[in-house]
Design an enzyme around this catalytic site. Structure first.
Site, mmCIF file in Angstrom:
data_model
loop_
_atom_site.group_PDB
_atom_site.id
_atom_site.type_symbol
_atom_site.label_atom_id
_atom_site.label_comp_id
_atom_site.label_asym_id
_atom_site.label_seq_id
_atom_site.Cartn_x
_atom_site.Cartn_y
_atom_site.Cartn_z
ATOM 1 N N GLU A 228 30.572 99.425 -85.506
ATOM 2 C CA GLU A 228 31.581 99.842 -84.523
ATOM 3 C C GLU A 228 32.547 98.684 -84.328
ATOM 4 O O GLU A 228 32.167 97.532 -84.523
ATOM 5 C CB GLU A 228 30.908 100.130 -83.170
ATOM 6 C CG GLU A 228 29.924 101.270 -83.208
ATOM 7 C CD GLU A 228 28.889 101.168 -82.081
ATOM 8 O OE1 GLU A 228 29.151 100.501 -81.065
ATOM 9 O OE2 GLU A 228 27.803 101.744 -82.241
ATOM 10 N N LYS B 294 34.413 95.906 -82.326
ATOM 11 C CA LYS B 294 34.088 95.174 -81.106
ATOM 12 C C LYS B 294 35.399 94.962 -80.352
ATOM 13 O O LYS B 294 36.145 94.022 -80.617
ATOM 14 C CB LYS B 294 33.420 93.844 -81.446
ATOM 15 C CG LYS B 294 32.912 93.092 -80.243
ATOM 16 C CD LYS B 294 32.014 91.942 -80.659
ATOM 17 C CE LYS B 294 31.415 91.247 -79.455
ATOM 18 N NZ LYS B 294 32.426 90.614 -78.593
ATOM 19 N N ASP C 235 37.859 93.895 -77.546
ATOM 20 C CA ASP C 235 37.787 92.727 -76.679
ATOM 21 C C ASP C 235 38.246 93.081 -75.268
ATOM 22 O O ASP C 235 39.392 92.897 -74.898
ATOM 23 C CB ASP C 235 38.648 91.607 -77.266
ATOM 24 C CG ASP C 235 38.231 90.252 -76.747
ATOM 25 O OD1 ASP C 235 37.181 90.168 -76.088
ATOM 26 O OD2 ASP C 235 38.957 89.285 -76.994
ATOM 27 N N TYR D 65 30.142 103.125 -76.037
ATOM 28 C CA TYR D 65 29.481 102.741 -77.284
ATOM 29 C C TYR D 65 27.962 102.850 -77.280
ATOM 30 O O TYR D 65 27.338 102.678 -78.318
ATOM 31 C CB TYR D 65 29.922 101.362 -77.764
ATOM 32 C CG TYR D 65 29.721 100.220 -76.775
ATOM 33 C CD1 TYR D 65 28.458 99.846 -76.334
ATOM 34 C CD2 TYR D 65 30.821 99.506 -76.316
ATOM 35 C CE1 TYR D 65 28.287 98.797 -75.444
ATOM 36 C CE2 TYR D 65 30.661 98.456 -75.427
ATOM 37 C CZ TYR D 65 29.390 98.099 -74.998
ATOM 38 O OH TYR D 65 29.229 97.077 -74.124
ATOM 39 N N LYS E 10 31.803 88.215 -86.059
ATOM 40 C CA LYS E 10 33.030 87.751 -85.409
ATOM 41 C C LYS E 10 34.082 87.411 -86.453
ATOM 42 O O LYS E 10 33.797 86.698 -87.414
ATOM 43 C CB LYS E 10 32.735 86.499 -84.559
ATOM 44 C CG LYS E 10 31.950 86.774 -83.275
ATOM 45 C CD LYS E 10 32.804 87.516 -82.276
ATOM 46 C CE LYS E 10 33.088 86.898 -80.943
ATOM 47 N NZ LYS E 10 32.491 85.815 -80.350
ATOM 48 N N CYS F 231 71.153 73.464 -66.955
ATOM 49 C CA CYS F 231 70.895 74.389 -68.057
ATOM 50 C C CYS F 231 71.127 73.692 -69.398
ATOM 51 O O CYS F 231 72.179 73.091 -69.599
ATOM 52 C CB CYS F 231 71.819 75.603 -67.936
ATOM 53 S SG CYS F 231 71.824 76.627 -69.415
ATOM 54 N N CYS G 258 74.541 75.288 -71.022
ATOM 55 C CA CYS G 258 75.895 75.146 -70.474
ATOM 56 C C CYS G 258 76.015 74.046 -69.431
ATOM 57 O O CYS G 258 77.114 73.743 -68.977
ATOM 58 C CB CYS G 258 76.345 76.472 -69.864
ATOM 59 S SG CYS G 258 75.462 76.876 -68.355
ATOM 60 N N CYS H 82 69.244 79.694 -65.019
ATOM 61 C CA CYS H 82 70.561 79.080 -65.126
ATOM 62 C C CYS H 82 71.461 79.840 -64.148
ATOM 63 O O CYS H 82 71.463 81.067 -64.124
ATOM 64 C CB CYS H 82 71.094 79.228 -66.546
ATOM 65 S SG CYS H 82 72.857 78.917 -66.671
ATOM 66 N N CYS I 248 77.031 81.823 -68.907
ATOM 67 C CA CYS I 248 76.385 80.852 -69.809
ATOM 68 C C CYS I 248 76.340 81.403 -71.241
ATOM 69 O O CYS I 248 75.892 82.523 -71.457
ATOM 70 C CB CYS I 248 74.974 80.561 -69.299
ATOM 71 S SG CYS I 248 73.956 79.633 -70.457
HETATM 72 S S1 IVH Z 1 26.618 96.740 -77.907
HETATM 73 C C1 IVH Z 1 22.757 95.166 -77.196
HETATM 74 N N1 IVH Z 1 28.813 97.710 -78.949
HETATM 75 O O1 IVH Z 1 30.591 92.887 -76.826
HETATM 76 C C2 IVH Z 1 24.081 95.678 -77.388
HETATM 77 N N2 IVH Z 1 28.988 95.850 -77.497
HETATM 78 O O2 IVH Z 1 28.008 90.684 -76.146
HETATM 79 C C3 IVH Z 1 25.082 95.058 -76.521
HETATM 80 N N3 IVH Z 1 31.293 95.112 -77.085
HETATM 81 O O3 IVH Z 1 30.713 92.285 -73.743
HETATM 82 C C4 IVH Z 1 26.400 95.593 -76.598
HETATM 83 N N4 IVH Z 1 32.269 96.612 -78.351
HETATM 84 O O4 IVH Z 1 30.849 94.859 -73.996
HETATM 85 C C5 IVH Z 1 28.273 96.777 -78.150
HETATM 86 N N5 IVH Z 1 30.694 98.687 -79.913
HETATM 87 C C6 IVH Z 1 30.147 97.766 -79.114
HETATM 88 C C7 IVH Z 1 30.937 96.822 -78.437
HETATM 89 C C8 IVH Z 1 30.310 95.872 -77.628
HETATM 90 C C9 IVH Z 1 32.458 95.572 -77.546
HETATM 91 C C10 IVH Z 1 31.143 93.970 -76.168
HETATM 92 C C11 IVH Z 1 30.202 94.217 -75.029
HETATM 93 C C12 IVH Z 1 29.791 92.834 -74.622
HETATM 94 C C13 IVH Z 1 29.870 92.083 -75.913
HETATM 95 C C14 IVH Z 1 28.489 91.889 -76.495
#
Ligand code: IVH
Length: 678
Positions: free
Chosen positions: A120, A122, A124, A232, A321, A415, A418, A433, A438
């Site tokens: 999936e 991740k 942010d 998720y 990551k 400025c 100018c 300014c 300007c």
């Molecule tokens: S699973 C044990 N799935 O990532 C499973 N986390 O440290 C724990 N996050 O802040 C989370 N997308 O909110 C999972 N598809 C996803 C995710 C996800 C983002 C975030 C989660 C947490 C961090 C995991």
């Protein structure tokens, strides 16, 4: 805050110091929503501590940040105990670490046969848990320390993609849904722009903006930031059928009407997982939200249970990551660029550095207070960050690398373009300014006027504008419409064809609607949305010029500050004179309203994802100007879903309901138009 962690220190002292630093950064990240260092830097510290604790088991302690999740919930919220702990994830930074993750699983399970995975994105944002009882949303909480979180139910109710009620019939009696609340990048940019215009300092990234929005005491503040949500996993379930796999869980969530990001996939082996990770690493910038990696989960829940959890991390999942979108480089000089509303925008000139495959030479510094707060100096080593299509920014200085020769920045009181006096009003983060004539301001105003979201005059790039101004042919936008073929062909690089093209685009721009013209004028606080409200609210230029402050402020969605700016603009004789000349040039100064005729009449559209070469506002205008209607969510009354890249849950919903899914080209065909321009 001690900063140096020295390899020569005794292990106890190093561990203590790393813990102190990590605690400090946890606090900034989770409680203040205002981190000081990049995620990659934080991950590095964290790994150092993990390694140290592994090498010296006697140093391990249960309250080490390596064992705990997040920080204690803040006092200002009621506390909520999660039905099952909300875990965090271990990281894998390359393919070898993904392979090591699988190897450990194989060792633990002793001959499990093929292991299937689900991947999936991740996203942010910030983790939340939603409790639905008999299908109704009862409670929403942040992760907090993993066991106990903060009750932010009312704030979560303001997120439109979170359903109040699950689709009845299939939903279990009690279910805790886990997912990510986040701010889309487009909304994030808009929010930061507004904040800067209003003299507030911008958020460092969408994650902080989202977490900050959720942890507001006033739900109205949360509502003003258009957060989104993707589910998720299922944290806990009673009175319903338990899925057997993570894949099944995602399908069940979507079936109950929860938004699930559509990028999830099932893989028979780790090679497929690695391929998926590589592919999204390349594509991450095509989405309208920030992703910092891929979450890899063992698919079968029975295997998950057997694998279990060590301290804070499950052994059955890992976060792959992406390489940071951050890098460290030297800041050569701080310079100032004067914006179209006269704001003095400081930016950093950098020693060129590669960030996520792109060379960066400049980065924004936001404003004076931000430079002072982060203590950024010329000559510093700085962390720079790039996210999606957002302008690169300086996160902060690397204080360890300071030599003492760095120069503190002093803000000019004249400025730089100018020489006029610089003013900064009380409570305003930006300095301005004071000279409305300007030259730098004029240039920026012209650039804005011709830009894509404004009059969209193709073929008039910054260097051409520079040249036109230099030759004395153009001083303000109205002059553009007096250019003739002879004058244009004097410009370098303009032959017969390109000259005609420019004249054609000027001609086309005369037909841009009134709201676009208003936006193009670049009034302070008047963005695309406000311009539309003004055009629709007052109808034409005469009414706008004649409107009192109260009349302007009475338009729904227009606050006192915007009203004052608009009213002030129309009181200035030089602005009125400019408008008169623009009118003589044949621009539109009357609002046409939504034309209820056209090829799209009677059709209802929903727009999702990133469209190639057209913003969503533009798509909406395109549809509405041809008689169509645009709504925000897919239902059985929707005729078409216009989907771009990264469409998300609306696509699934549309498929479920049998709503036709079309691309931009199909829309143009429907509208009876083929080819590029709108
Ligand atoms: S699973 C044990 N799935 O990532 C499973 N986390 O440290 C724990 N996050 O802040 C989370 N997308 O909110 C999972 N598809 C996803 C995710 C996800 C983002 C975030 C989660 C947490 C961090 C995991």
């Amino acid at each position: 805050m001690p900063r140096v962690s020295d390899d020569r220190q005794a292990p106890e002292a190093r561990a203590a110091e790393l813990r102190r630093r990590i605690e400090y950064h946890n606090q900034r990240y989770y409680l203040d929503d205002d981190p000081e260092i990049s995620d990659a830097e934080y991950d590095r510290l964290f790994r150092q501590l993990q390694q140290l604790e592994a090498e010296h088991p006697e140093l391990a302690s249960p309250d080490s940040p390596t064992r705990r999740i997040g920080v204690e919930p803040a006092e200002k919220f009621a506390k909520v105990r999660h039905h099952a702990p909300m875990l965090s994830l271990a990281n894998a930074f390359d393919e070898d670490e993904l392979r090591a993750f699988e190897k450990r699983i194989r060792n633990l399970l002793d001959d499990p046969g093929p292991i299937g995975y689900v991947t999936e994105l991740k996203i942010d944002g910030t983790a939340v848990a939603l409790t639905y009882q008999r299908g109704e949303l009862r409670r929403g909480a942040t992760r907090g320390n993993g066991q106990v979180g903060e009750d932010v139910t009312e704030n979560l109710r303001t997120i439109r993609s979170i359903p109040e009620r699950l689709d009845s019939g299939s939903a279990p009696r009690l279910v805790e849904v886990r997912g990510e609340a986040f701010l889309p990048l487009s909304a994030f940019e808009r929010l930061n722009e507004e904040r800067m215009q209003q003299g507030e300092s911008p958020f460092a990234n969408p994650r902080n903006a989202a977490a900050g929005a959720l942890r507001q005491l006033d739900a109205a503040v949360t509502a003003s930031r258009p957060l989104d949500f993707r589910a998720y996993s299922i944290g806990y379930l009673e009175g319903g059928e338990e899925p057997e796999t993570q894949y099944g869980a995602l399908e069940a969530l979507a079936g109950w009407g929860l938004p699930v990001d559509s990028a999830y996939r099932r893989h028979d082996d780790l090679e497929g997982v690695i391929e998926y990770c590589r592919a999204w690493e390349q594509r991450r910038n095509t989405l309208d939200y920030e992703i910092d990696g891929v979450v890899v989960k063992v698919d079968r829940l029975e295997l998950q249970r057997r694998l279990g959890t060590v301290s804070r991390d499950p052994r059955w999942a890992v976060a792959y990551k992406f390489p940071g979108q951050t890098a460290t480089t030297r800041l050569v000089e701080i310079r100032i660029n004067v914006g179209r509303t006269g704001t003095l925008n400081p930016y950093a000139v950098l020693e060129p550095v590669q960030v996520g495959g792109v060379t960066i030479r400049q980065a924004t510094l936001h404003n004076q207070d931000d430079i002072r707060r982060k203590d950024i100096r010329a000559g510093d080593w700085v962390i720079v960050k790039r996210a999606g299509d957002v302008i690169p920014q300086v996160v902060g200085p690397v204080l360890e690398k300071r030599s003492g020769e760095e120069a503190e920045f002093s803000y000019p009181d004249r400025c730089p373009s100018c020489g006029a006096e610089v003013i900064r009003e009380e409570g305003d983060a930006m300095a301005y300014c004071s000279n409305s004539a300007c030259p730098a301001r004029r240039m920026e105003s012209l650039k804005h006027f011709v830009s894509r979201g404004a009059m969209d005059i193709r073929g008039l790039g910054p260097s051409t504008l520079d040249k036109l101004v230099e030759l004395g042919l153009v001083r303000d936008p109205a002059d553009l419409y007096r250019l003739d073929a002879e004058q244009i062909s004097q410009l370098e690089g303009f032959k017969e064809k390109s000259t005609q093209n420019l004249l054609d685009s000027l001609e086309r721009s005369r037909r841009q609607p009134f709201s676009r013209v208003l936006f193009a004028l670049g009034l302070r606080h008047v963005g695309e949305t406000v311009a539309e409200l003004l055009a629709a609210g007052l109808g034409d230029l005469e009414s706008l010029e004649a409107a009192s402050l109260e009349e302007i402020a009475a338009i729904e969605g227009i606050g006192p500050e915007i009203a004052a700016s608009v009213h002030g603009y129309f009181r200035q004789p030089e602005n009125r004179e400019l408008l008169q000349r623009l009118r003589e040039a044949g621009l539109q100064f009357e609002h046409r309203g939504v034309r209820r005729t056209g090829r799209l009449e009677g059709k209802t559209f929903v727009v999702t994802g990133t469209l190639p070469g057209m913003s969503r506002v533009e798509a909406k205008q395109f549809i509405e100007s041809r008689g169509g209607k645009v709504t925000s969510s897919v239902s059985s009354r929707t005729d078409f879903l216009l989907a771009g890249d990264g469409p998300g849950s609306k696509l699934e919903k549309a498929r479920e309901l049998g709503v036709a899914v079309i691309a931009l080209d199909d829309l143009r065909q429907l509208a009876g138009q083929t080819g590029g321009a709108t």
